[in-house]
Scaffold this motif. Structure first.
Motif, PDB file in Angstrom:
ATOM      1  N   GLN A   1      20.744  -5.265   3.177  1.00 24.41           N
ATOM      2  CA  GLN A   1      20.584  -3.817   3.176  1.00 24.41           C
ATOM      3  C   GLN A   1      19.572  -3.424   4.236  1.00 24.41           C
ATOM      4  N   SER A   2      19.224  -2.156   4.285  1.00 22.78           N
ATOM      5  CA  SER A   2      18.298  -1.693   5.318  1.00 22.78           C
ATOM      6  C   SER A   2      16.915  -2.310   5.126  1.00 22.78           C
ATOM      7  N   ALA A   3      16.115  -2.298   6.196  1.00 26.48           N
ATOM      8  CA  ALA A   3      14.793  -2.918   6.156  1.00 26.48           C
ATOM      9  C   ALA A   3      13.904  -2.275   5.110  1.00 26.48           C
ATOM     10  N   SER A   4      14.061  -0.963   4.889  1.00 28.05           N
ATOM     11  CA  SER A   4      13.199  -0.295   3.913  1.00 28.05           C
ATOM     12  C   SER A   4      13.520  -0.743   2.487  1.00 28.05           C
ATOM     13  N   ASP A   5      14.742  -1.219   2.253  1.00 28.31           N
ATOM     14  CA  ASP A   5      15.098  -1.734   0.930  1.00 28.31           C
ATOM     15  C   ASP A   5      14.915  -3.254   0.864  1.00 28.31           C
ATOM     16  N   GLY A   6      14.797  -3.886   2.005  1.00 30.21           N
ATOM     17  CA  GLY A   6      14.701  -5.348   2.054  1.00 30.21           C
ATOM     18  C   GLY A   6      13.299  -5.839   1.790  1.00 30.21           C
ATOM     19  N   VAL A   7      12.987  -6.994   2.344  1.00 34.20           N
ATOM     20  CA  VAL A   7      11.708  -7.659   2.079  1.00 34.20           C
ATOM     21  C   VAL A   7      10.528  -6.796   2.522  1.00 34.20           C
ATOM     22  N   SER A   8      10.590  -6.246   3.745  1.00 37.39           N
ATOM     23  CA  SER A   8       9.431  -5.476   4.233  1.00 37.39           C
ATOM     24  C   SER A   8       9.205  -4.223   3.393  1.00 37.39           C
ATOM     25  N   GLY A   9      10.289  -3.536   3.028  1.00 38.41           N
ATOM     26  CA  GLY A   9      10.154  -2.343   2.196  1.00 38.41           C
ATOM     27  C   GLY A   9       9.643  -2.681   0.809  1.00 38.41           C
ATOM     28  N   LEU A  10      10.130  -3.772   0.257  1.00 35.78           N
ATOM     29  CA  LEU A  10       9.690  -4.199  -1.076  1.00 35.78           C
ATOM     30  C   LEU A  10       8.217  -4.624  -1.053  1.00 35.78           C
ATOM     31  N   ARG A  11       7.772  -5.296   0.043  1.00 34.87           N
ATOM     32  CA  ARG A  11       6.369  -5.703   0.171  1.00 34.87           C
ATOM     33  C   ARG A  11       5.467  -4.470   0.160  1.00 34.87           C
ATOM     34  N   ARG A  12       5.846  -3.439   0.915  1.00 34.89           N
ATOM     35  CA  ARG A  12       5.037  -2.209   0.932  1.00 34.89           C
ATOM     36  C   ARG A  12       5.018  -1.556  -0.456  1.00 34.89           C
ATOM     37  N   ARG A  13       6.174  -1.557  -1.126  1.00 31.91           N
ATOM     38  CA  ARG A  13       6.264  -0.939  -2.450  1.00 31.91           C
ATOM     39  C   ARG A  13       5.408  -1.712  -3.460  1.00 31.91           C
ATOM     40  N   ILE A  14       5.367  -3.042  -3.349  1.00 31.89           N
ATOM     41  CA  ILE A  14       4.535  -3.853  -4.259  1.00 31.89           C
ATOM     42  C   ILE A  14       3.073  -3.461  -4.104  1.00 31.89           C
ATOM     43  N   GLY A  15       2.627  -3.277  -2.844  1.00 31.50           N
ATOM     44  CA  GLY A  15       1.242  -2.855  -2.601  1.00 31.50           C
ATOM     45  C   GLY A  15       0.949  -1.516  -3.267  1.00 31.50           C
ATOM     46  N   LYS A  16       1.878  -0.561  -3.148  1.00 34.71           N
ATOM     47  CA  LYS A  16       1.682   0.758  -3.760  1.00 34.71           C
ATOM     48  C   LYS A  16       1.659   0.667  -5.279  1.00 34.71           C
ATOM     49  N   VAL A  17       2.555  -0.166  -5.837  1.00 37.82           N
ATOM     50  CA  VAL A  17       2.637  -0.321  -7.295  1.00 37.82           C
ATOM     51  C   VAL A  17       1.363  -0.964  -7.838  1.00 37.82           C
ATOM     52  N   LYS A  18       0.822  -1.953  -7.115  1.00 39.07           N
ATOM     53  CA  LYS A  18      -0.423  -2.602  -7.570  1.00 39.07           C
ATOM     54  C   LYS A  18      -1.575  -1.604  -7.588  1.00 39.07           C
ATOM     55  N   LYS A  19      -1.619  -0.748  -6.568  1.00 41.77           N
ATOM     56  CA  LYS A  19      -2.683   0.259  -6.544  1.00 41.77           C
ATOM     57  C   LYS A  19      -2.506   1.261  -7.687  1.00 41.77           C
ATOM     58  N   LYS A  20      -1.269   1.595  -7.968  1.00 43.61           N
ATOM     59  CA  LYS A  20      -0.983   2.606  -8.977  1.00 43.61           C
ATOM     60  C   LYS A  20      -1.246   2.091 -10.393  1.00 43.61           C
ATOM     61  N   PHE A  21      -0.803   0.872 -10.693  1.00 42.57           N
ATOM     62  CA  PHE A  21      -0.907   0.357 -12.067  1.00 42.57           C
ATOM     63  C   PHE A  21      -1.995  -0.696 -12.231  1.00 42.57           C
ATOM     64  N   GLY A  22      -2.678  -1.072 -11.175  1.00 36.14           N
ATOM     65  CA  GLY A  22      -3.699  -2.107 -11.252  1.00 36.14           C
ATOM     66  C   GLY A  22      -3.090  -3.472 -10.950  1.00 36.14           C
ATOM     67  N   ALA A  23      -3.774  -4.279 -10.135  1.00 37.93           N
ATOM     68  CA  ALA A  23      -3.230  -5.572  -9.717  1.00 37.93           C
ATOM     69  C   ALA A  23      -3.098  -6.495 -10.910  1.00 37.93           C
ATOM     70  N   PRO A  24      -1.926  -7.153 -11.086  1.00 39.30           N
ATOM     71  CA  PRO A  24      -1.775  -8.115 -12.182  1.00 39.30           C
ATOM     72  C   PRO A  24      -2.717  -9.295 -11.980  1.00 39.30           C
ATOM     73  N   VAL A  25      -3.119  -9.898 -13.074  1.00 37.31           N
ATOM     74  CA  VAL A  25      -4.042 -11.025 -13.030  1.00 37.31           C
ATOM     75  C   VAL A  25      -3.370 -12.191 -12.313  1.00 37.31           C
ATOM     76  N   GLY A  26      -4.117 -12.843 -11.407  1.00 39.85           N
ATOM     77  CA  GLY A  26      -3.610 -14.032 -10.722  1.00 39.85           C
ATOM     78  C   GLY A  26      -2.793 -13.751  -9.477  1.00 39.85           C
ATOM     79  N   THR A  27      -2.717 -12.489  -8.998  1.00 41.62           N
ATOM     80  CA  THR A  27      -1.976 -12.209  -7.755  1.00 41.62           C
ATOM     81  C   THR A  27      -2.961 -11.975  -6.623  1.00 41.62           C
ATOM     82  N   LYS A  28      -2.479 -12.176  -5.402  1.00 42.83           N
ATOM     83  CA  LYS A  28      -3.340 -12.011  -4.226  1.00 42.83           C
ATOM     84  C   LYS A  28      -3.212 -10.618  -3.667  1.00 42.83           C
TER      85      LYS A  28
END
Length: 197
Positions: free
Chosen positions: A170-197
């Motif tokens: 699929q497009s880059a925004s839905d692929g790995v790079s888009g998902l990586r950016r979304r993970i960063g936003k989700v961690k900031k929003k809900f708090g980083a899960p224990v044991g993640t970098k």
């Protein structure tokens, strides 16, 4: 003498469209009738006669030319225009009858669609696809991958066919790079899960 290659249809279309803008507008039967002082009914009749003469692929059988003394002389001819065969092919291609005026309109509609139609513009902005619920699902999925960086977690989720976040091809925004950016936003929003970098 070498044979010339036939012109590419796209080139022909470009030439026709470019020259079409410069073409002088033709007068209708009614405009011609007004110009010479005929009544509107006579103009309508003239328009109908012109349409019957023009909307056909039959070759011209006779024409009238000035005779030099103020009158007209009739000449019998069997003249096919240079585009006659191409027009016959166009009508055959679309299964239309050249003797039917509605078929001429249909053919013009097809060509107008091919050359000038543009789809309606979409509203600006992409529809939101990351809902609160989907972000929580991503947060939960990342929580099950302790010790992985955002990039590695995104790669694992985007390439795993069983994952809800599978996005290969699929497009880059839905692929790995888009998902990586979304993970960063989700961690900031809900708090980083224990044991993640």
């Amino acid at each position: 003498m070498p044979r010339r290659r036939p012109t590419n249809p796209k080139v022909k279309a470009h030439i026709v469209l470019r020259n079409g803008k410069r073409a002088a507008p033709r007068k209708s039967g009614i405009a011609l009738a007004r110009e010479i002082g005929m009544s509107e009914q006579a103009g309508e009749y003239l328009r109908g006669r012109m349409a019957a003469a023009v909307l056909t692929l039959k070759p011209l059988e006779k024409a009238y030319f000035p005779d030099g003394v103020g009158g007209l002389r009739e000449e019998v001819l069997n003249f096919k225009g240079p585009l006659h065969d191409a027009m016959v092919k166009a009508f055959e291609h679309f299964s239309l009858d050249p003797e039917d005026p509605a078929s001429w309109r249909t053919l013009v509609e097809y060509f107008a669609y091919i050359f000038f139609w543009e789809p309606p513009r979409r509203r600006s902005g992409k529809p939101t696809e990351w809902t609160e619920e989907r972000e929580r699902e991503l947060f939960a999925a990342v929580s099950t991958l302790p010790g992985l960086s955002d990039s590695h977690a995104a790669m694992k989720l985007a390439n795993d066919k069983k994952s809800k976040f599978y996005a290969r091809g699929q497009s880059a925004s839905d692929g790995v790079s888009g998902l990586r950016r979304r993970i960063g936003k989700v961690k900031k929003k809900f708090g980083a899960p224990v044991g993640t970098k």
